[in-house]
Design an enzyme around this catalytic site. Structure first.
Site, PDB file in Angstrom:
ATOM      1  N   ASP A 298       0.955  -1.144  -0.048  1.00  0.00           N
ATOM      2  CA  ASP A 298      -0.031   0.061  -0.014  1.00  0.00           C
ATOM      3  C   ASP A 298       0.733   1.277  -0.071  1.00  0.00           C
ATOM      4  OD1 ASP A 298       0.676  -1.088   2.519  1.00  0.00           O
ATOM      5  OD2 ASP A 298      -0.935  -0.154   3.531  1.00  0.00           O
ATOM      6  N   GLU A 482      12.379   0.936   7.639  1.00  0.00           N
ATOM      7  CA  GLU A 482      11.430   0.073   6.999  1.00  0.00           C
ATOM      8  C   GLU A 482      11.703  -0.101   5.454  1.00  0.00           C
ATOM      9  OE1 GLU A 482       6.448   0.790   6.294  1.00  0.00           O
ATOM     10  OE2 GLU A 482       7.959   2.474   6.490  1.00  0.00           O
TER      11      GLU A 482
END
Length: 523
Positions: A298, A482
């Site tokens: 996403d 991340e």
């Protein structure tokens, strides 16, 4: 006989599960106030409010809001801050010791990111209690996440923390038994969708250390997850889809990502409402946005229409190659679990399911013209044209033939390989799951797939470049991130609906694995 009947019940009556009554979400608890807080950007990150804990019952808070909101001088921010407690992060006070080195840093992070089990949580909290210890990804991600956890568990396994690996697997078994599926994360607002189904891989990770004798322990939960993904499949006509199941044109059953809600995501409410403004069918837009969140990607142009814009998102019209490889390994793991119990006939049944799925992946997702595995476009009735790193899943899970693997490897080397590792897609769109960004789980699966098909030099190159980038950023910042920019390794990764997060569970797990299993000189 009893076990065989149980299997039939689990796979044929999936829609009738007696699961726990779902807790109310923040939007359900605070109608009107919720929308005002999120749309008014009381907190820059919409996830902040949905993670907060009320200091009074919701009914009292709503009554106060109704009474005060029209009064002169009313301040929404002051009102909210007096009635809710901000979410806390145990990592907020942690300071890394770069001088100590990367491995000591990784060892420390397991403790920083670990959360204790909860018999219960604060009343009206969106957090769902878990019975055993677990790790969170880090940063704004204060809860367990489904597919993130597998790659974190790889690192825990490498670090010799097998009891924690087992605790996390037990937590996912608990979630699927309680709610009928494994949610995106242990929050009430995630109870409309799952994520890439890595639970079988988690169980396999334990079996690597404890033999297949551990598989029967998780068999009921594995069956229940399978029933969730396959619900409604038996009644589908060719070319039709229902929830997560798709009957392909040839009669085979494959799967897609899906979310049961057609409302804006509560954790990204303002973003979704703004993006849907002016659309003819906002509910379908919300469904496809949510389905992309279920995919873990996403967002990416992988899910978009020809214009490459978020508003053209059409996730539910695609049969994802990566999802079906994961469900293939779920079927294979169930076959192994029956074999471990000496139930040869049941094992054969699940092996046949896996064989059929593997053939269907080959039939519908191999894009011969591109020399690549792509998603299948249900509307166009052909493989999608966009190449993404999801195309390595058939290598990682042994679906590809040797010539196909050679073609994919050539494409990786020619187009996806950059100074820091492998791009996620070849499109630069501003979305975080597109170029120039790269993510640890996809690097790991690409490396595993290349090694599986004896593409060792390329696998080593990817591993070396990824480890080098992770290490250099750590030396400069004291952080493991991340995601990374692999195209210009001196710039941070960008895109997404929130700032770049550090911590970071799946980066840590993959990095430790690669450090322990590198066949080239480590940087």
């Amino acid at each position: 006989m009893q076990k065989a009947l149980l299997t039939l019940l689990l796979c044929g009556l999936s829609a009738t599960w007696a699961v726990a009554q779902l807790p109310l979400t923040p939007r359900q608890l605070y109608p009107g106030l919720f929308e005002a807080v999120q749309q008014g950007r009381v907190y820059p990150d919409n996830k902040t409010f949905v993670d907060m804990v009320p200091l009074a019952p919701p009914a009292r808070i709503l009554a106060d809001y109704a009474q005060q909101r029209t009064q002169p001088g009313f301040n929404l921010s002051t009102f909210v801050k007096a009635r809710f407690r901000l979410p806390t992060s145990d990592a907020s006070t942690y300071r890394s010791n770069v001088a100590a080195g990367l491995r000591p840093h990784l060892d420390t992070l397991w403790r920083v990111l670990e959360r204790r089990p909860q018999d219960s949580v604060a009343r009206y909290s969106s957090l769902l209690p878990l019975p055993k210890p677990y790790l969170v990804p880090g940063g704004r991600f204060r809860e367990v996440y489904y597919w993130d956890s597998y790659f974190t568990m790889i690192g825990l396994s490498e670090a010799g923390r097998t009891p924690l690996v087992r605790s996390m697997a037990d937590n996912f078994a608990f979630l699927v038994n309680r709610y009928g599926f494994i949610p995106n994360g242990n929050r009430s607002y995630y109870l409309t969708r799952s994520q890439p189904p890595f639970f079988a891989l988690m169980v396999q990770l334990l079996a690597q250390q404890q033999t297949d004798s551990v598989l029967p322990r998780y068999q009921p939960a594995l069956l229940r997850e399978y029933a969730y993904w396959m619900a409604g499949a038996d009644s589908l006509a060719p070319g039709k889809a229902s929830r997560r199941a798709v009957r392909m044109p040839g009669g085979e059953v494959l799967n897609r990502y899906w979310d049961s809600s057609t409302e804006p995501r509560e954790e990204s409410y303002a973003e979704d409402v703004a993006a849907a403004k002016g659309l003819a069918n906002p509910r379908q837009f919300y469904r496809d946005i949510r389905a992309a969140a279920a995919s873990g990607w996403d967002f990416s142009t992988r899910w978009f229409g020809p214009d490459g814009k978020l508003t053209s998102i059409r996730t539910t019209e695609l049969v994802p190659v990566d999802l079906n490889c994961l469900l293939l390994t779920l079927e294979q793991t169930l076959a192994r679990s029956y074999k471990a119990q000496g139930q040869a006939a049941a094992a054969k049944t699940w092996e046949l399911k896996a064989t059929k799925r593997q053939a269907a992946i080959q039939r519908y997702c191999w894009n011969k013209a591109a020399g690549w595995y792509t998603d299948y476009d249900l509307t166009q009735r052909r493989p999608a044209t966009i190449r993404t790193l999801a195309g390595v899943f058939p290598l990682a899970f042994g679906v590809a033939t040797a010539p196909q693997a050679t073609q994919v490897a050539a494409g990786l080397k020619a187009d996806f390989l950059k100074d820091g590792g492998l791009l996620t897609t070849l499109n630069t769109s501003g979305q975080q799951w597109d170029a120039p960004n790269a993510w640890a789980p996809l690097q790991y699966l690409a490396i595993q797939g290349l090694r599986r098909y004896n593409q060792q030099p390329l696998a080593d190159t990817v591993a070396t470049r990824w480890v080098r980038l992770n290490s250099r950023v750590f030396q400069q910042t004291g952080k493991l991130l991340e995601k990374y920019n692999v195209q210009d390794t001196h710039l941070p990764a960008g895109g997404g609906e929130y700032p770049l997060q550090d911590g970071f569970g799946w980066t840590n797990g993959v990095l430790l694995y690669l450090l322990n299993h590198a066949t080239t000189k480590q940087p």
